[in-house]
Design an enzyme around this catalytic site. Structure first.
Site, PDB file in Angstrom:
ATOM      1  N   HIS A   1      -1.257  50.533  17.959  1.00  0.00           N
ATOM      2  CA  HIS A   1      -0.839  49.580  18.996  1.00  0.00           C
ATOM      3  C   HIS A   1       0.119  48.541  18.401  1.00  0.00           C
ATOM      4  O   HIS A   1      -0.314  47.450  18.010  1.00  0.00           O
ATOM      5  CB  HIS A   1      -2.055  48.869  19.592  1.00  0.00           C
ATOM      6  CG  HIS A   1      -2.898  49.736  20.455  1.00  0.00           C
ATOM      7  ND1 HIS A   1      -2.807  49.734  21.828  1.00  0.00           N
ATOM      8  CD2 HIS A   1      -3.853  50.653  20.142  1.00  0.00           C
ATOM      9  CE1 HIS A   1      -3.679  50.607  22.322  1.00  0.00           C
ATOM     10  NE2 HIS A   1      -4.317  51.180  21.319  1.00  0.00           N
TER      11      HIS A   1
ATOM     12  N   GLU B   1       2.109  46.598  19.832  1.00  0.00           N
ATOM     13  CA  GLU B   1       2.220  45.385  20.655  1.00  0.00           C
ATOM     14  C   GLU B   1       1.336  44.256  20.140  1.00  0.00           C
ATOM     15  O   GLU B   1       1.636  43.072  20.344  1.00  0.00           O
ATOM     16  CB  GLU B   1       1.890  45.701  22.119  1.00  0.00           C
ATOM     17  CG  GLU B   1       0.433  46.029  22.430  1.00  0.00           C
ATOM     18  CD  GLU B   1       0.067  47.491  22.278  1.00  0.00           C
ATOM     19  OE1 GLU B   1      -0.938  47.915  22.879  1.00  0.00           O
ATOM     20  OE2 GLU B   1       0.780  48.211  21.545  1.00  0.00           O
TER      21      GLU B   1
ATOM     22  N   CYS C   1      -0.448  55.089  21.687  1.00  0.00           N
ATOM     23  CA  CYS C   1      -1.832  55.566  21.668  1.00  0.00           C
ATOM     24  C   CYS C   1      -1.987  56.788  22.588  1.00  0.00           C
ATOM     25  O   CYS C   1      -1.516  57.862  22.253  1.00  0.00           O
ATOM     26  CB  CYS C   1      -2.794  54.434  22.031  1.00  0.00           C
ATOM     27  SG  CYS C   1      -4.502  54.768  21.564  1.00  0.00           S
TER      28      CYS C   1
END
Length: 537
Positions: free
Chosen positions: A510, A512, A384
């Site tokens: 993102h 994750e 990001c």
């Protein structure tokens, strides 16, 4: 199953006992026995969602596929169950009150005086049953945020009391998580805080069906008997939750304690087969018996608080296990990095991840970190804002635009290589207005991104207002910073990478958020593998 069963998890004595982990572990065991299970979190704060909360106050904001900004516990639910959550899985007091007030304005209460009971409690009960009524789940586990006795939690506790009564016997149970502290001076565990916590719960009209006791030391049979007697539960329903070296051990600990068996008995459901935890235990074995170690720097603005980057840290655990590697994540505050000390800070690392974030603070340190790892062939991963910093760094040092910047940091920059998204320009509200949720990305062939994913089109979750400025795309491409992933509908560049570098990738999304125990995220897996190679060299 015809009727959905409900399990409510409350907490007492103190916060941060791990209700979310207990809920996720129980759900994992029930899922392993063949029950379709989901978990939802009810938070007692008055924010509509945690999207505008300071990370230091609340930890990370977790984003679901449908674009909900939610509590970080939903990340635990997804990582344990490998099943996506949604807006319906996280409810706050703010959202409840907003909904009730909007209904009142529309005249839905027929002129009645709107009160906490019944209007707020009815709204809470409706939301507690929303997922259950979808027909997709056999069991819904509801975690009630906060601590029993807190003024903020009272409407939720009352709603649970009413709902358990309305559902009828064997259809709704309450698990109360509490603390059994060890007094070193006395050399013994003390049950009084738990007794008082259960008493407070009973004063609200709720009898706990199962007691889960967080403890540093084993609970003796005598202590379990004492807790059962004074807390009005069966001895088999006194469950020990001893401190574990990793949260991923907790499902096995709860299996040994029989938490799932007791819960199923209370719900009048068959045990079915023993939980299938084969893949889970393979992951645990790899996690606990690594063959090598790597040191990866996490360059961010909120590194003082681990919860601010919770999903990133967990994704490293998943990727580390996949590589049979222990990943030491070394937190580095971006405000403390400059040209004079960058080598000292990053020079011995096997890889560097530049983390997401918002605002101007610490930005120059992130840009300096990107420059150093790019020039010194250290594996780099930007997420990001981290990806945007790589674009700014490349524009400044390779294209020669010394004052290149993002309009987030400098609205008047002559070279806005990162710019506010067009659809964001007339938005004034902060809450829930970013580009959120799952968006598609087309990956170009013969790129690092394609080697990582092995797919032409992917879907990843986003949370941002600013984007790569396509006006500079040709210049950046010719200079070597390739745009390897692009949104098919908007042309927004989602992935950038360098060709002549061991591992250099920045992503606007993102990744994750989608890493789970069962499916470690491929970028994290490949990044850790690149760090292993760098370490060997």
């Amino acid at each position: 199953m015809n009727q959905t069963k409900y399990i409510f998890v409350t907490g007492g004595v103190t916060s941060s006992l791990g209700k979310g982990i207990i809920a996720a572990s129980l759900a994992k065991l029930l899922q392993g026995r063949g029950y379709r299970t989901t978990i939802q979190k009810f938070d007692p704060y008055i924010n509509v969602d945690p999207g505008t909360l300071n990370p230091y106050e609340h930890g990370e904001c977790y984003v679901t596929d449908d674009g909900a900004e939610t509590d970080l516990d939903l990340g635990h639910y997804e990582r344990f169950l490998n099943v996506p959550t949604s807006q319906a899985n996280n409810v706050t007091t703010g959202r409840v009150y907003l909904s009730v007030i909007e209904k009142e304005r529309r005249g839905e209460f027929l002129g009645k005086t709107v009160q906490v009971v019944p209007h707020i409690t009815n709204e809470i009960k409706d939301r507690m049953q929303l997922l259950g009524k979808s027909g997709d789940y056999d069991i819904v586990i509801t975690e009630i945020g906060g601590t029993v006795g807190d003024i903020e939690s009272l409407p939720y506790i009352e709603s649970v009391r009413q709902l358990v009564w309305e559902l009828g016997e064997n259809n709704g149970i309450v698990i109360h998580l509490t603390l059994v502290p060890y007094l070193a001076a006395a050399g013994e565990l003390k049950t009084k805080p738990t007794q008082h916590s259960v008493k407070t719960l009973m004063e609200s009209g709720i009898k706990a069906d199962i007691l889960v006791c967080r403890t540093e030391h084993e609970l003796s049979q005598e202590l379990r008997q004492k807790l059962a007697l004074f807390c009005n539960v069966k001895k088999e329903a006194v469950i020990q939750s001893i401190d574990a070296s990793t949260i991923y051990e907790v499902p096995n600990l709860m299996l040994e304690e029989g938490l799932d068996v007791v819960a199923l008995k209370k719900l009048d459901l068959p045990k079915k087969a023993s939980p299938d935890l084969k893949n889970w235990n393979t992951f645990l074995k790899r996690l606990k018996s690594p063959k090598q170690t790597v040191n990866i720097g996490l360059v961010g603005k909120y590194v003082e608080m681990q919860d601010c980057y919770k999903s990133i840290l967990e994704a490293f655990i998943h990727a580390g296990a996949a590589n049979e590697t222990k990943v030491n994540v070394i937190s580095i505050h971006s405000e403390h990095i400059n040209a004079d000390n960058v080598e000292e800070k990053l020079g011995t690392l096997d890889g560097v991840l530049v983390a997401p974030g918002f605002g101007e603070r610490g930005i120059e340190g992130k840009i300096e970190a990107v420059r150093y790892v790019r020039e010194n062939n250290i594996p780099f991963f930007g997420i990001c804002l981290g990806m945007q910093m790589s674009v700014i760094e490349y524009s400044r040092n390779i294209l020669g635009y010394a004052d290149a910047n993002s309009t987030e940091m400098n609205e008047k920059t002559p070279h806005p290589v990162v710019n506010l998204m067009e659809e964001q320009k007339n938005i004034t509200d902060k809450g829930g207005t970013m580009r959120l949720g799952a968006w598609k990305c087309d990956i170009k062939p013969n790129t690092l991104a394609h080697r990582i994913y092995g797919e032409k089109t992917i879907s990843e979750r986003h949370r941002h207002r600013y984007e790569y400025n396509n006006k500079y795309a040709d210049e950046l491409q010719k200079a070597g910073l390739k745009a390897s992933g692009v949104n098919p509908d908007t042309g927004l560049v989602e992935i950038v990478e360098l060709e002549n570098h061991p591992f250099f990738i920045g992503v606007q999304y993102h990744p994750e958020y989608k890493s789970t125990v069962a499916n470690p995220h491929p970028i994290f897996v490949n990044f850790v593998a690149a760090a292993v190679n760098a370490h060997k060299k």
